[in-house]
Design a protein around this motif. Structure first.
Motif, PDB file in Angstrom:
ATOM      1  N   LYS A  32       3.248 -25.034  -4.685  1.00  0.00           N
ATOM      2  CA  LYS A  32       2.815 -23.916  -4.964  1.00  0.00           C
ATOM      3  C   LYS A  32       2.418 -23.323  -3.834  1.00  0.00           C
ATOM      4  CE  LYS A  32       0.415 -25.731  -9.367  1.00  0.00           C
ATOM      5  NZ  LYS A  32      -0.547 -26.157 -10.120  1.00  0.00           N
ATOM      6  N   ASP A  33       1.717 -23.482  -2.773  1.00  0.00           N
ATOM      7  CA  ASP A  33       1.218 -22.802  -1.531  1.00  0.00           C
ATOM      8  C   ASP A  33       1.123 -23.611  -0.532  1.00  0.00           C
ATOM      9  OD1 ASP A  33      -1.109 -24.565  -1.747  1.00  0.00           O
ATOM     10  OD2 ASP A  33      -1.759 -22.984  -3.287  1.00  0.00           O
ATOM     11  N   LEU A  34       0.579 -23.368   0.817  1.00  0.00           N
ATOM     12  CA  LEU A  34       0.719 -23.942   1.907  1.00  0.00           C
ATOM     13  C   LEU A  34      -0.685 -24.676   2.132  1.00  0.00           C
ATOM     14  CD1 LEU A  34       2.977 -22.003   4.084  1.00  0.00           C
ATOM     15  CD2 LEU A  34       3.633 -23.738   2.865  1.00  0.00           C
ATOM     16  N   LYS A  35      -1.423 -24.800   1.184  1.00  0.00           N
ATOM     17  CA  LYS A  35      -2.702 -25.366   1.416  1.00  0.00           C
ATOM     18  C   LYS A  35      -2.903 -26.928   2.066  1.00  0.00           C
ATOM     19  CE  LYS A  35      -7.007 -26.919  -1.381  1.00  0.00           C
ATOM     20  NZ  LYS A  35      -7.372 -27.171  -2.721  1.00  0.00           N
ATOM     21  N   ASN A  36      -3.795 -26.911   2.988  1.00  0.00           N
ATOM     22  CA  ASN A  36      -3.828 -28.178   3.870  1.00  0.00           C
ATOM     23  C   ASN A  36      -2.835 -28.353   4.996  1.00  0.00           C
ATOM     24  OD1 ASN A  36      -6.247 -28.934   2.465  1.00  0.00           O
ATOM     25  ND2 ASN A  36      -4.860 -29.850   0.771  1.00  0.00           N
ATOM     26  N   GLU A  57       8.402 -20.232  -2.281  1.00  0.00           N
ATOM     27  CA  GLU A  57       8.864 -19.456  -3.110  1.00  0.00           C
ATOM     28  C   GLU A  57       9.869 -20.459  -4.075  1.00  0.00           C
ATOM     29  OE1 GLU A  57      10.073 -15.687  -0.273  1.00  0.00           O
ATOM     30  OE2 GLU A  57      11.662 -17.248  -0.553  1.00  0.00           O
ATOM     31  N   ASN A  58       9.607 -20.044  -5.374  1.00  0.00           N
ATOM     32  CA  ASN A  58      10.249 -20.734  -6.543  1.00  0.00           C
ATOM     33  C   ASN A  58      10.137 -22.220  -6.164  1.00  0.00           C
ATOM     34  OD1 ASN A  58      11.406 -18.308  -7.565  1.00  0.00           O
ATOM     35  ND2 ASN A  58      12.979 -18.362  -6.040  1.00  0.00           N
ATOM     36  N   GLY A  59       8.983 -22.723  -5.930  1.00  0.00           N
ATOM     37  CA  GLY A  59       8.705 -24.230  -5.879  1.00  0.00           C
ATOM     38  C   GLY A  59       9.222 -24.859  -4.448  1.00  0.00           C
ATOM     39  N   LEU A  60       9.690 -24.162  -3.713  1.00  0.00           N
ATOM     40  CA  LEU A  60      10.050 -24.741  -2.270  1.00  0.00           C
ATOM     41  C   LEU A  60       9.463 -24.221  -1.196  1.00  0.00           C
ATOM     42  CD1 LEU A  60      14.137 -23.937  -3.097  1.00  0.00           C
ATOM     43  CD2 LEU A  60      12.925 -25.999  -3.552  1.00  0.00           C
ATOM     44  N   SER A 242      15.385 -22.395  14.244  1.00  0.00           N
ATOM     45  CA  SER A 242      16.406 -21.475  14.132  1.00  0.00           C
ATOM     46  C   SER A 242      17.530 -21.371  12.973  1.00  0.00           C
ATOM     47  CB  SER A 242      17.058 -21.177  15.430  1.00  0.00           C
ATOM     48  OG  SER A 242      18.086 -22.330  15.530  1.00  0.00           O
ATOM     49  N   HIS A 243      17.399 -22.746  12.179  1.00  0.00           N
ATOM     50  CA  HIS A 243      18.274 -22.489  11.139  1.00  0.00           C
ATOM     51  C   HIS A 243      17.443 -22.633   9.433  1.00  0.00           C
ATOM     52  CE1 HIS A 243      22.509 -23.051   9.902  1.00  0.00           C
ATOM     53  NE2 HIS A 243      22.018 -23.102   8.698  1.00  0.00           N
ATOM     54  N   PRO A 244      17.554 -21.682   8.505  1.00  0.00           N
ATOM     55  CA  PRO A 244      16.897 -21.559   7.448  1.00  0.00           C
ATOM     56  C   PRO A 244      17.140 -23.089   6.906  1.00  0.00           C
ATOM     57  CG  PRO A 244      18.257 -19.698   7.503  1.00  0.00           C
ATOM     58  CD  PRO A 244      18.677 -20.791   8.676  1.00  0.00           C
ATOM     59  N   THR A 245      15.887 -23.712   6.166  1.00  0.00           N
ATOM     60  CA  THR A 245      15.834 -24.985   5.466  1.00  0.00           C
ATOM     61  C   THR A 245      15.048 -24.877   4.504  1.00  0.00           C
ATOM     62  OG1 THR A 245      15.884 -25.655   7.802  1.00  0.00           O
ATOM     63  CG2 THR A 245      15.430 -27.229   6.098  1.00  0.00           C
ATOM     64  N   ASP A 246      15.173 -25.683   3.330  1.00  0.00           N
ATOM     65  CA  ASP A 246      14.388 -25.820   2.183  1.00  0.00           C
ATOM     66  C   ASP A 246      13.826 -27.114   2.208  1.00  0.00           C
ATOM     67  OD1 ASP A 246      15.007 -23.319   1.306  1.00  0.00           O
ATOM     68  OD2 ASP A 246      16.352 -23.529   0.054  1.00  0.00           O
ATOM     69  N   PHE A 247      12.860 -27.326   1.728  1.00  0.00           N
ATOM     70  CA  PHE A 247      12.124 -28.566   1.308  1.00  0.00           C
ATOM     71  C   PHE A 247      11.748 -28.487   0.104  1.00  0.00           C
ATOM     72  CE2 PHE A 247      11.484 -28.144   5.967  1.00  0.00           C
ATOM     73  CZ  PHE A 247      12.187 -29.572   6.456  1.00  0.00           C
ATOM     74  N   ARG A 248      11.966 -29.369  -1.043  1.00  0.00           N
ATOM     75  CA  ARG A 248      11.427 -29.463  -2.414  1.00  0.00           C
ATOM     76  C   ARG A 248      10.523 -30.659  -2.517  1.00  0.00           C
ATOM     77  NH1 ARG A 248      16.974 -31.262  -5.823  1.00  0.00           N
ATOM     78  NH2 ARG A 248      17.084 -33.307  -5.042  1.00  0.00           N
ATOM     79  N   LYS A 249      10.492 -31.375  -1.520  1.00  0.00           N
ATOM     80  CA  LYS A 249       9.485 -32.547  -1.827  1.00  0.00           C
ATOM     81  C   LYS A 249       9.058 -33.091  -0.368  1.00  0.00           C
ATOM     82  CE  LYS A 249       9.719 -36.319  -4.379  1.00  0.00           C
ATOM     83  NZ  LYS A 249       8.418 -36.288  -5.072  1.00  0.00           N
TER      84      LYS A 249
END
Length: 277
Positions: A32-36, A57-60, A242-249
């Motif tokens: 949801k957010d960057l809490k902690n 964004e969008n859970g990622l 420098s390279h876009p990355t997504d983390f879902r977990k």
């Protein structure tokens, strides 16, 4: 901690649980957010999230550079605020899009999980990387072999097969993952004893006695660079290189309550095995 080295069964059980919301897991990223979390980008003050580099964004949890004109060596890290000593950390990541202009060639499809690191608050304003152990996350370029979950060592050294290793990066035995596919990378960290890098369920690199030493970190507080100081605990952080990355977990199972009691350690291994059947 001799029995800690009998963790083969634990690795299978724990990595198998990484997809599940089981009791005992800490969801470092809540979706949801960057809490902690704390942010430190080179050349900027603590928690100045320059260019909205780290966002949700969008859970990622996303690492993005759309507000950058040029990368300009603005290496960044997002730190979970609590420190840990013995744990399994699990991330699921993918690389997307194109590298930001000005990013170094080696940083294409490159990110990392920084283990046993210094705190964000202890980093110098112009420091590039935290003193830590990096489980380097690499994506394939579509043609060459490019294994992931390698080890890089900003301000640190390790021991492998009884020998002190001072090389900056050590290649794992992982396969290459091309394209934008999701990859699960883990690290089993047992204080200053042993660390194992895992990709899906395969252990791809093992090393011991993580310690301060070597170079490959700039503008760090000299008082933190005590060669030979064992890394018994520290922070966990993710990179912006420098390279876009997504983390879902980004999830962690805290093993510290069990490591000094073999019976309890055996019990948690059995419990985790039962839960994954």
């Amino acid at each position: 901690m001799k029995k800690l080295f009998t963790c083969g069964l634990l690795l299978v059980a724990l990595t198998g649980m990484a997809q599940q919301k089981q009791k005992g897991w800490i969801q470092l990223f809540n979706g949801k957010d960057l809490k902690n979390w704390d942010i430190k980008i080179k050349g900027h003050d603590l928690n100045d999230n320059f260019g909205n580099t780290f966002r949700v964004e969008n859970g990622l949890l996303k690492v993005r550079y759309d507000h950058y004109k040029n990368f300009d060596e603005k290496y960044g890290h997002i730190f979970y605020r609590k420190q840990f000593s013995a744990y399994l950390i699990v991330v699921e990541y993918r690389f997307v899009g194109e590298q930001v202009p000005g990013g170094p060639g080696w940083a294409i499809r490159n990110n990392g999980i920084m283990l046993q690191g210094q705190t964000a608050a202890s980093m110098g304003k112009d420091q590039d990387f935290p003193i830590s152990l990096e489980e380097q996350l690499l994506g394939g370029n579509g043609k060459d072999e490019r294994p992931t979950s390698n080890l890089c060592t900003p301000g640190t050294n390790v021991v492998i097969d009884g020998k002190l290793i001072t090389e900056h990066c050590i290649t794992s035995t992982s396969k290459t993952y091309h394209g934008d596919q999701w990859v699960r990378a883990s690290a089993l960290v047992l204080g200053d004893s042993v660390i194992k890098h895992i990709v899906f369920k395969d252990t791809v690199l093992v090393y011991n006695k993580p310690q301060v030493g070597g170079g490959n970190v700039s503008n760090a507080d000299p008082s933190l660079l005590q060669d030979g100081r064992l890394l018994k605990e520290g922070t966990i952080s993710l990179q912006s290189e420098s390279h876009p990355t997504d983390f879902r977990k980004v999830a962690l199972f805290d093993l510290s309550p069990y490591v000094h009691d073999p019976k309890k350690l055996d019990a948690i291994i059995r419990k985790l095995q039962q839960e994954t059947k």
